[in-house]
Scaffold this motif. Structure first.
Motif, PDB file in Angstrom:
ATOM      1  N   GLU A  84     -87.472 -16.274 -22.476  1.00 21.75           N
ATOM      2  CA  GLU A  84     -87.150 -17.805 -21.763  1.00 21.75           C
ATOM      3  C   GLU A  84     -85.654 -17.655 -21.319  1.00 21.75           C
ATOM      4  OE1 GLU A  84     -88.166 -19.997 -18.646  1.00 21.75           O
ATOM      5  OE2 GLU A  84     -89.987 -19.259 -19.877  1.00 21.75           O
ATOM      6  N   ASP A  85     -85.486 -18.070 -22.323  1.00 24.25           N
ATOM      7  CA  ASP A  85     -83.867 -17.935 -21.958  1.00 24.25           C
ATOM      8  C   ASP A  85     -83.012 -16.406 -21.298  1.00 24.25           C
ATOM      9  OD1 ASP A  85     -83.659 -19.933 -23.694  1.00 24.25           O
ATOM     10  OD2 ASP A  85     -82.405 -19.315 -25.060  1.00 24.25           O
ATOM     11  N   LEU A  86     -84.073 -15.257 -21.096  1.00 25.62           N
ATOM     12  CA  LEU A  86     -83.647 -14.203 -20.279  1.00 25.62           C
ATOM     13  C   LEU A  86     -83.542 -14.350 -18.797  1.00 25.62           C
ATOM     14  CD1 LEU A  86     -84.038 -11.791 -22.444  1.00 25.62           C
ATOM     15  CD2 LEU A  86     -81.685 -12.553 -21.688  1.00 25.62           C
ATOM     16  N   ARG A  87     -85.086 -15.453 -18.603  1.00 23.18           N
ATOM     17  CA  ARG A  87     -85.107 -15.828 -17.537  1.00 23.18           C
ATOM     18  C   ARG A  87     -83.926 -16.207 -16.216  1.00 23.18           C
ATOM     19  NH1 ARG A  87     -90.559 -14.056 -17.465  1.00 23.18           N
ATOM     20  NH2 ARG A  87     -91.941 -14.453 -19.380  1.00 23.18           N
ATOM     21  N   THR A  88     -82.780 -17.009 -16.361  1.00 21.95           N
ATOM     22  CA  THR A  88     -81.982 -17.296 -15.686  1.00 21.95           C
ATOM     23  C   THR A  88     -80.917 -17.629 -16.877  1.00 21.95           C
ATOM     24  OG1 THR A  88     -82.296 -19.182 -17.334  1.00 21.95           O
ATOM     25  CG2 THR A  88     -83.273 -19.402 -14.811  1.00 21.95           C
ATOM     26  N   ASN A  89     -79.966 -16.277 -15.911  1.00 20.66           N
ATOM     27  CA  ASN A  89     -77.912 -16.124 -16.357  1.00 20.66           C
ATOM     28  C   ASN A  89     -77.548 -17.463 -16.513  1.00 20.66           C
ATOM     29  OD1 ASN A  89     -76.293 -14.862 -17.332  1.00 20.66           O
ATOM     30  ND2 ASN A  89     -76.003 -13.133 -15.877  1.00 20.66           N
ATOM     31  N   TRP A  90     -77.958 -18.644 -15.719  1.00 21.31           N
ATOM     32  CA  TRP A  90     -76.458 -19.677 -15.370  1.00 21.31           C
ATOM     33  C   TRP A  90     -76.997 -20.543 -16.762  1.00 21.31           C
ATOM     34  CZ3 TRP A  90     -77.582 -24.280 -13.972  1.00 21.31           C
ATOM     35  CH2 TRP A  90     -79.341 -24.271 -13.028  1.00 21.31           C
ATOM     36  N   MET A  91     -77.780 -20.841 -16.995  1.00 27.72           N
ATOM     37  CA  MET A  91     -78.149 -21.645 -17.871  1.00 27.72           C
ATOM     38  C   MET A  91     -78.116 -21.203 -19.266  1.00 27.72           C
ATOM     39  SD  MET A  91     -81.498 -23.595 -16.917  1.00 27.72           S
ATOM     40  CE  MET A  91     -82.306 -23.463 -14.396  1.00 27.72           C
ATOM     41  N   ARG A  92     -77.469 -22.003 -20.644  1.00 31.33           N
ATOM     42  CA  ARG A  92     -77.365 -21.958 -21.771  1.00 31.33           C
ATOM     43  C   ARG A  92     -79.014 -21.767 -22.278  1.00 31.33           C
ATOM     44  NH1 ARG A  92     -72.379 -21.420 -24.368  1.00 31.33           N
ATOM     45  NH2 ARG A  92     -70.349 -21.177 -23.114  1.00 31.33           N
ATOM     46  N   LYS A  93     -79.614 -22.696 -21.762  1.00 30.74           N
ATOM     47  CA  LYS A  93     -81.261 -22.601 -22.513  1.00 30.74           C
ATOM     48  C   LYS A  93     -82.239 -22.847 -21.142  1.00 30.74           C
ATOM     49  CE  LYS A  93     -81.851 -22.853 -27.021  1.00 30.74           C
ATOM     50  NZ  LYS A  93     -83.165 -22.020 -26.258  1.00 30.74           N
ATOM     51  N   HIS A  94     -83.199 -22.787 -21.097  1.00 32.57           N
ATOM     52  CA  HIS A  94     -84.366 -23.437 -20.447  1.00 32.57           C
ATOM     53  C   HIS A  94     -85.155 -23.668 -20.985  1.00 32.57           C
ATOM     54  CE1 HIS A  94     -86.429 -22.431 -15.979  1.00 32.57           C
ATOM     55  NE2 HIS A  94     -86.563 -23.768 -16.194  1.00 32.57           N
ATOM     56  N   ILE A  95     -85.798 -25.118 -20.742  1.00 31.42           N
ATOM     57  CA  ILE A  95     -87.253 -25.443 -21.542  1.00 31.42           C
ATOM     58  C   ILE A  95     -88.000 -24.967 -20.510  1.00 31.42           C
ATOM     59  CG2 ILE A  95     -87.908 -26.597 -23.056  1.00 31.42           C
ATOM     60  CD1 ILE A  95     -85.784 -26.317 -25.173  1.00 31.42           C
ATOM     61  N   LEU A  96     -89.181 -25.243 -20.769  1.00 32.25           N
ATOM     62  CA  LEU A  96     -90.557 -25.571 -19.686  1.00 32.25           C
ATOM     63  C   LEU A  96     -91.492 -26.769 -20.348  1.00 32.25           C
ATOM     64  CD1 LEU A  96     -91.757 -22.539 -18.447  1.00 32.25           C
ATOM     65  CD2 LEU A  96     -89.820 -23.858 -17.300  1.00 32.25           C
ATOM     66  N   LEU A  97     -90.629 -27.950 -19.764  1.00 35.04           N
ATOM     67  CA  LEU A  97     -92.092 -29.526 -20.071  1.00 35.04           C
ATOM     68  C   LEU A  97     -92.764 -29.855 -18.691  1.00 35.04           C
ATOM     69  CD1 LEU A  97     -88.924 -30.622 -20.572  1.00 35.04           C
ATOM     70  CD2 LEU A  97     -89.501 -29.804 -22.845  1.00 35.04           C
ATOM     71  N   CYS A  98     -93.834 -30.841 -19.295  1.00 37.74           N
ATOM     72  CA  CYS A  98     -95.406 -30.255 -19.151  1.00 37.74           C
ATOM     73  C   CYS A  98     -95.768 -29.725 -18.210  1.00 37.74           C
ATOM     74  CB  CYS A  98     -94.633 -31.694 -18.673  1.00 37.74           C
ATOM     75  SG  CYS A  98     -94.177 -33.772 -18.941  1.00 37.74           S
ATOM     76  N   ASP A  99     -96.124 -28.666 -19.295  1.00 40.01           N
ATOM     77  CA  ASP A  99     -97.097 -27.317 -18.443  1.00 40.01           C
ATOM     78  C   ASP A  99     -96.053 -27.061 -17.456  1.00 40.01           C
ATOM     79  OD1 ASP A  99     -99.067 -28.245 -20.230  1.00 40.01           O
ATOM     80  OD2 ASP A  99     -99.818 -29.478 -19.389  1.00 40.01           O
TER      81      ASP A  99
END
Length: 444
Positions: free
Chosen positions: A133-148
């Motif tokens: 999931e972290d590798l799907r976007t380069n400009w973020m440190r972390k990307h977490i999907l919430l609420c499905d």
């Protein structure tokens, strides 16, 4: 609640320490007395030296009265055997650490439940999913999907070019309703922003927004899009293997591994990856193998130190996106200071997953945020609960809590002080780790 843990390795010990904050009755057993030393004097934990597969030792540990039995030794067969015995001895529920992905397939779940293995956990798969999931976007440190996937947590390191720095929250600048800043990490401090607070150069900022507003978050944070196509992994560990298998087929993947025999095994197992036999410390050879051409570098070898140094080398060669698996808690803040993009801690992820099972039924999901010593929790607001009685500004929430967004009848909504939470709302809360139990009473 009485909880019995067998396996005083990193996951078991970390989980036992975490649960002592909850005033639960915790027992921890391991065959190695060195792993248990000082735990019973420094923490409220009953320790016992014994075999996880011994009927005698498990009976002496009081497994028959356990509300939850957790088997997290490094060995799958030991964990499964221990959980099966515990179930027969009377433990009400079991959690078992495994390392066979086949066991997690949905069609196999009823089979294991019938045996008495209620929950199976594979920490390496959880870590691999987080990396993917972290590798799907380069400009973020972390990307977490919430609420499905309806809401997104975007963690971004902001610099002096960001529009949002040096603007007090009370100024009204952030009242656009397109995202909500739920926390700021500044050096070793996690800040729940209030009116007088402002974002500074170098802060790690936690945004909650809907998918269509992610580009706006990027613009406000002063970030540009850099596509990720080429990924290099250091270490052919299970985490690397599972992450490589879960990435899209159009990604070009290289795995650098120093064990020649393991390289042969990986080449047979991973058709979508180029396996290169090279020593982890040989940066010159790594350069020759195209190390510097990567858009992202993921260090998941068995050594936390090697992972940190490899990410530093990657940064020096111009690779912006670096991810390091760091199992030594003491090294995490060091990695952040060295500007490593993301840190993965397997035991934190596993402990967070297990911890979720101990919370009230109104808790739908818990995600541990290693860099902030905090959690993102999804609660279900039930009829008559305290959280539904007043507007958010009048709820007298704990200092370490910030409600960010909610889902109502399938629609994602950002919240503010005037929002009134209703029965059936799925509520996203950012909170420091110690505040989760305080929050539960608001949602019961």
């Amino acid at each position: 609640m009485r909880i019995t843990i067998v396996g005083a390795g990193e996951v078991g010990t970390h989980l036992a320490k975490l649960l002592t904050r909850e005033n639960m009755d915790i027992s921890l057993m391991d065959e190695n007395p060195d792993k248990l030393r000082d735990l019973d004097t420094n923490y409220d934990i009953l320790t016992k030296v014994g075999s996880p597969t011994s009927l005698h030792d498990l009976r002496e540990l009081g497994v028959k009265d356990a509300d939850l039995f957790i088997a997290v030794t490094p060995y799958e067969t030991v964990n499964m055997t221990a959980s099966l015995i515990a179930n027969q001895l009377g433990a009400k529920k079991t959690i078992t650490r495994i390392d066979n992905y086949e066991y997690l397939l949905p069609e196999n779940k009823p089979f294991f439940k019938e045996l008495g293995l209620n929950h199976l956990i594979y920490p390496e798969v959880l870590a691999a999913n987080e990396i993917a999931e972290d590798l799907r976007t380069n400009w973020m440190r972390k990307h977490i999907l919430l609420c499905d996937g309806q809401m997104h947590l975007c963690v971004v390191k902001v610099r002096s070019n960001a529009d949002i720095i040096n603007k007090p929250f009370m100024s009204g600048y952030f009242n656009h309703g397109r995202y909500r800043v739920v926390a700021i990490k500044r050096k070793n401090e996690t800040i729940i922003p209030k009116g007088s607070d402002q974002i500074s150069d170098g802060d790690l900022v936690y945004f909650i927004c809907t998918k269509e507003n992610i580009p706006f978050v990027r613009e406000q944070a002063g970030k540009s899009i850099r596509e990720i196509h080429n990924i290099t992994f250091l270490g052919g560990t299970k985490i690397a293997q599972k992450a490589a298998q879960s990435l899209p087929n159009d990604f070009k993947i290289k795995i650098l591994e120093e064990d020649k025999e393991l390289c042969y095994q990986l080449s047979e197992k991973l058709s979508n990856a180029l396996i290169i036999n090279v020593h982890h410390n040989d940066t010159e050879a790594m350069q020759e193998e195209g190390f510097v051409d990567a858009d992202a570098f993921v260090a998941v070898s068995e050594s936390s130190e090697a992972n940190i140094f490899a990410c530093l080398a990657a940064k020096r060669f111009g690779i912006n996106k670096t991810i390091a698996e760091i199992e030594n808690i003491d090294f995490i803040s060091i990695a952040e200071d060295l500007d490593i993009t993301a840190v993965i801690n397997k035991k934190n992820i596993a402990a967070s997953y297990i911890y979720q099972m101990l919370l009230n039924a109104s808790v739908l999901n818990v995600r541990n945020l290693t860099t902030a010593d905090a959690e993102i929790v999804e609660f279900m607001a039930v009829a008559g609960s305290k959280v539904t009685r007043h507007k958010i500004r009048d709820l007298n929430l704990p200092e370490a809590v910030n409600i960010g967004a909610l889902m109502r009848a399938g629609e994602p909504l950002l919240v503010n002080g005037d929002t009134q939470i209703m029965q059936g709302d799925q509520v996203i809360v950012f909170c420091k780790s110690e505040a989760i139990r305080q929050l539960e009473k608001y949602f019961k």
